[in-house]
Write a protein that holds these residues in place. Structure first.
Motif, PDB file in Angstrom:
ATOM      1  N   ASP A 100      27.993  31.769  40.345  1.00 10.43           N
ATOM      2  CA  ASP A 100      27.602  32.820  39.396  1.00 10.43           C
ATOM      3  C   ASP A 100      26.653  33.842  40.012  1.00 10.43           C
ATOM      4  O   ASP A 100      26.818  35.039  39.842  1.00 10.43           O
ATOM      5  CB  ASP A 100      26.954  32.223  38.149  1.00 10.43           C
ATOM      6  CG  ASP A 100      27.989  31.672  37.179  1.00 10.43           C
ATOM      7  OD1 ASP A 100      29.195  31.831  37.425  1.00 10.43           O
ATOM      8  OD2 ASP A 100      27.573  31.078  36.172  1.00 10.43           O
ATOM      9  N   CYS A 101      25.637  33.364  40.695  1.00 18.88           N
ATOM     10  CA  CYS A 101      24.658  34.304  41.244  1.00 18.88           C
ATOM     11  C   CYS A 101      25.159  34.996  42.494  1.00 18.88           C
ATOM     12  O   CYS A 101      24.573  35.968  42.940  1.00 18.88           O
ATOM     13  CB  CYS A 101      23.340  33.611  41.476  1.00 18.88           C
ATOM     14  SG  CYS A 101      22.579  33.189  39.896  1.00 18.88           S
ATOM     15  N   ARG A 158      27.839  36.386  42.181  1.00 17.39           N
ATOM     16  CA  ARG A 158      28.689  37.310  41.428  1.00 17.39           C
ATOM     17  C   ARG A 158      30.165  37.035  41.679  1.00 17.39           C
ATOM     18  O   ARG A 158      30.952  37.935  41.910  1.00 17.39           O
ATOM     19  CB  ARG A 158      28.319  38.739  41.747  1.00 17.39           C
ATOM     20  CG  ARG A 158      26.883  39.048  41.320  1.00 17.39           C
ATOM     21  CD  ARG A 158      26.558  40.462  41.476  1.00 17.39           C
ATOM     22  NE  ARG A 158      27.483  41.251  40.675  1.00 17.39           N
ATOM     23  CZ  ARG A 158      27.262  42.460  40.271  1.00 17.39           C
ATOM     24  NH1 ARG A 158      26.159  43.034  40.582  1.00 17.39           N
ATOM     25  NH2 ARG A 158      28.142  43.111  39.559  1.00 17.39           N
ATOM     26  N   CYS A 159      30.526  35.771  41.600  1.00 18.82           N
ATOM     27  CA  CYS A 159      31.918  35.356  41.783  1.00 18.82           C
ATOM     28  C   CYS A 159      32.415  34.638  40.532  1.00 18.82           C
ATOM     29  O   CYS A 159      31.622  34.092  39.770  1.00 18.82           O
ATOM     30  CB  CYS A 159      32.040  34.400  42.963  1.00 18.82           C
ATOM     31  SG  CYS A 159      31.538  35.107  44.545  1.00 18.82           S
ATOM     32  N   CYS A 171      34.978  37.877  44.000  1.00 20.05           N
ATOM     33  CA  CYS A 171      33.559  38.237  44.099  1.00 20.05           C
ATOM     34  C   CYS A 171      33.403  39.748  44.052  1.00 20.05           C
ATOM     35  O   CYS A 171      34.244  40.490  44.521  1.00 20.05           O
ATOM     36  CB  CYS A 171      32.980  37.705  45.403  1.00 20.05           C
ATOM     37  SG  CYS A 171      33.135  35.915  45.568  1.00 20.05           S
ATOM     38  N   GLN A 172      32.277  40.147  43.509  1.00 13.87           N
ATOM     39  CA  GLN A 172      32.010  41.577  43.403  1.00 13.87           C
ATOM     40  C   GLN A 172      30.945  41.967  44.379  1.00 13.87           C
ATOM     41  O   GLN A 172      30.073  41.259  44.715  1.00 13.87           O
ATOM     42  CB  GLN A 172      31.547  41.883  41.983  1.00 13.87           C
ATOM     43  CG  GLN A 172      31.710  43.297  41.610  1.00 13.87           C
ATOM     44  CD  GLN A 172      31.379  43.507  40.152  1.00 13.87           C
ATOM     45  OE1 GLN A 172      30.569  42.815  39.572  1.00 13.87           O
ATOM     46  NE2 GLN A 172      32.024  44.461  39.547  1.00 13.87           N
TER      47      GLN A 172
END
Length: 104
Positions: A86-87, A89-90, A103-104
């Motif tokens: 999560d951290c 950003r996936c 992932c972003q």
């Protein structure tokens, strides 16, 4: 087709196209750089078939839901340790019949 109708049709098509491009996040949504590893080779059919390898998005890899953790009754604290799904950003997704991380 008469010219005014063709001009209106062309304007409509261009407007819809530009509106769609402006309204969409065209940034990267795929494995970027150091994407999380994938632990499973099972076939997936939807994104719901893929999960992080730990509850609450705290995993560091992606796996098939059949091989993932059982998170029923787990209370998430909202913490965000470095290197987690999560951290980072996936999100776990099904891509090409295999689980992967977007992932972003």
């Amino acid at each position: 087709m008469c010219r005014p109708v063709l001009v209106r049709l062309l304007t409509l098509v261009m407007g819809v196209t530009l509106g769609a491009l402006a309204g969409c996040d065209v940034g990267s949504l795929g494995p970027v750089g150091d994407s999380p590893p994938v632990l499973s080779t099972k076939t997936c059919y939807t994104d719901d078939d893929c999960v992080a390898d730990a509850c609450c998005g705290l995993g560091t890899a992606v796996t098939h839901a059949d091989e993932g953790p059982s998170c029923g009754g787990v209370t998430c604290t909202g913490g965000c340790p470095a290197g987690t799904i999560d951290c980072g950003r996936c999100i776990p997704v099904c891509r090409g019949d295999r689980c992967a991380a977007a992932c972003q």
